[in-house]
Write an enzyme that holds these catalytic residues in place. Sequence first.
Site, PDB file in Angstrom:
ATOM      1  N   ASP A 143      94.270 101.844  56.029  1.00 17.10           N
ATOM      2  CA  ASP A 143      95.573 101.496  55.443  1.00 17.10           C
ATOM      3  C   ASP A 143      96.611 102.570  55.751  1.00 17.10           C
ATOM      4  OD1 ASP A 143      97.186  99.743  53.529  1.00 17.10           O
ATOM      5  OD2 ASP A 143      97.328 101.682  52.533  1.00 17.10           O
ATOM      6  N   THR A 172      96.914  97.017  47.148  1.00 18.31           N
ATOM      7  CA  THR A 172      95.562  97.582  47.038  1.00 18.31           C
ATOM      8  C   THR A 172      94.945  97.419  45.646  1.00 18.31           C
ATOM      9  OG1 THR A 172      96.030  99.138  48.784  1.00 18.31           O
ATOM     10  CG2 THR A 172      94.255  99.728  47.270  1.00 18.31           C
ATOM     11  N   LYS A 218      91.060 106.513  47.862  1.00 24.65           N
ATOM     12  CA  LYS A 218      92.052 106.132  46.853  1.00 24.65           C
ATOM     13  C   LYS A 218      91.356 105.946  45.509  1.00 24.65           C
ATOM     14  CE  LYS A 218      95.089 103.471  49.943  1.00 24.65           C
ATOM     15  NZ  LYS A 218      95.717 102.173  50.194  1.00 24.65           N
ATOM     16  N   ASP A 219      91.889 106.549  44.464  1.00 21.03           N
ATOM     17  CA  ASP A 219      91.275 106.393  43.140  1.00 21.03           C
ATOM     18  C   ASP A 219      91.143 104.915  42.770  1.00 21.03           C
ATOM     19  OD1 ASP A 219      94.004 105.812  42.001  1.00 21.03           O
ATOM     20  OD2 ASP A 219      94.309 107.918  42.431  1.00 21.03           O
ATOM     21  N   ARG A 220      92.206 104.128  42.981  1.00 23.38           N
ATOM     22  CA  ARG A 220      92.145 102.721  42.560  1.00 23.38           C
ATOM     23  C   ARG A 220      91.115 101.927  43.364  1.00 23.38           C
ATOM     24  NH1 ARG A 220      96.782 103.833  45.253  1.00 23.38           N
ATOM     25  NH2 ARG A 220      97.573 102.503  46.928  1.00 23.38           N
ATOM     26  N   HIS A 236      93.854  93.252  51.477  1.00 28.16           N
ATOM     27  CA  HIS A 236      95.058  92.573  51.987  1.00 28.16           C
ATOM     28  C   HIS A 236      95.046  92.843  53.481  1.00 28.16           C
ATOM     29  CE1 HIS A 236      96.624  96.609  52.386  1.00 28.16           C
ATOM     30  NE2 HIS A 236      96.245  96.818  51.139  1.00 28.16           N
ATOM     31  N   ASN A 268     100.267  97.945  42.254  1.00 26.91           N
ATOM     32  CA  ASN A 268      99.783  99.331  42.200  1.00 26.91           C
ATOM     33  C   ASN A 268     100.501 100.041  41.050  1.00 26.91           C
ATOM     34  OD1 ASN A 268      98.085  99.015  44.402  1.00 26.91           O
ATOM     35  ND2 ASN A 268      99.649  99.639  45.875  1.00 26.91           N
TER      36      ASN A 268
HETATM   37 ZN    ZN Z   1      95.302  98.385  50.392  1.00 25.69          ZN
HETATM   38 ZN    ZN Z   2      98.867  99.626  52.140  1.00 26.14          ZN
END
Ligand code: ZN
Ligand code: ZN
Length: 546
Positions: A300, A76, A158-160, A348, A97
């Site tokens: 995800d 991610t 998600k923060d990222r 992805h 990650n």
């Molecule tokens: Zn991902």
């Molecule tokens: Zn994943």
Amino acid sequence: MKKLLLLAALFCISQASAQTPNTNRPRLVVGIVVDQMRPDYIIRYWNKLGNAGFKRILKEGFNCRNTQYNYAPTYTGPGHASIYTGTTPSMHGIAGNDWFDVAANDTVYCASDEKVTAVGGEGREGMMSPSRLLTTTITDQLQLSTQMKAKVVGISLKDRGAILPAGRSADAAYWFDGKTGNWISSTWYMNSLPKWAQDFNERKWSEEYLSQPWKTVLPINYYTESDPDDSPYEALFRGETKPVFPHDLPALRGTSFDLLRRTPFGNTLTKDFGLAAILGEQMGADSITDFLCLSFSSTDYVGHQYGPNAIETEDTYIRLDRDMADLLTFLDNRIGKGKYLVYLTADHACMENPKHMMDHKIHAGFVPSAGIEDSLRSLLNRTYGHPEYIRCFINDQVYLHEDKILADKNDICAIEATIARYAKDHIQGVYLGLTSCDLETESYDDMIRQRIQNGHFHGRSGNVWLVYAPGWTERLYGGDGTQGTTHGSPYAYDAHVPLYWFGWNIPAGSSTDLVNITDIAPTLSFLLNITLPNGCTGNKIDALVK
Ligand code: ZN
Ligand code: ZN
Ligand code: ZN
């Protein structure tokens, strides 16, 4: 003669007008990432979709059907960074990650930052920023091209997924705090949440979504594109005994809101917060292009737990289709048809469940990961008398204690080569071992080695990369590690993703020409007529930019 002069003059005028750059820009760009989306899902679920969501995007927009990640690891953090920087981890530095960082002498998370604190929440959830991102994003370039007048906002559970797309110069990034159910940010961006975000949090949507069970949105016997609901390839929610509908969210959630991530309602919450941001920040309201980066993470979480053949996954995409329809209708009404640009891709895709494959006689399997570190330590004990040279094993990569090796006057490249050869010969499921010494000096012709090289960042990546055979992985989600799915490899099942373009200046059509994920950002540069990201290694997509 006069006629000739006139003709020449006319020719000059038409030449001049042909060379006048198009200074028009859309009022708003909405970049959408659907976390773990495979390109086949929309075709598989086609008959279950409405007309105003994915079908509208595909009918009116442009489909780059052969879009591939040109590096590994396909995770991610690197995925979001590469979409927006137009380059690969070898350049932008988001090598996973998490990775072992030689400079920090510690394992680090791609978006963590000890120097910032939470805004709208507290604790480590808010200690996040893009400080580890080393090249500019297309969103940074938009800021630079508009003297920072563009509004750039990133949003994701998600923060990222929120932070990396929006870039280091963003106005804001917001992510989900599972402890409180609120959207939060960090002091990298602001000192307090804007009123519209506070108001949104006060509506307590997270509480509401978790107050009712997750049932299929269509009658369950309609889900003929998936395996039966109770399949051995699906992992369980903690507290459930079978992976079947209805999932009793109020009974399963406990005291936190994290369960919301693992349901399609996490995507709906993301969409609604995105619409609130457009209104609250007046995005797309003036002639300066604004940029909203939306990343939908629940696909995800659900995908990891249930895998690509589950009714839970199908239901998540049918519901996401309705969220897409809401989003497009909102943009039509608020910004105006043809005045906004949307693109949608994934960070992805994911693999088939190896056990499912083996049960159908297809070659696949599980690498015995629990023993890898131990077996490599005993290898180095046997050959060098130094088992402690192995520092850690992360992201299928072996990290060595280079300082110790150098102090002992041993040869790092020789040790790397010993490990790579041993892993290939002795660890089941390992297809290839690649050393940092080779990755940093060789040039490769074959795609798999090139993809590893593009993912290798010195000081953040390991000393030896283990590339597993197609269809092989270490372990999957939860339980006994054989259920659900995962991703990370350089192979097509993880690397091949959807890429749809829609709206401002986008023709209807499709193409099967190869598009690398790093081509999205430069294509946006040419569409918007702004400078390329500073580490860009991709190229424009010819079908969209003449
Ligand atoms: Zn991902
Ligand atoms: Zn994943
Ligand atoms: Zn199920």
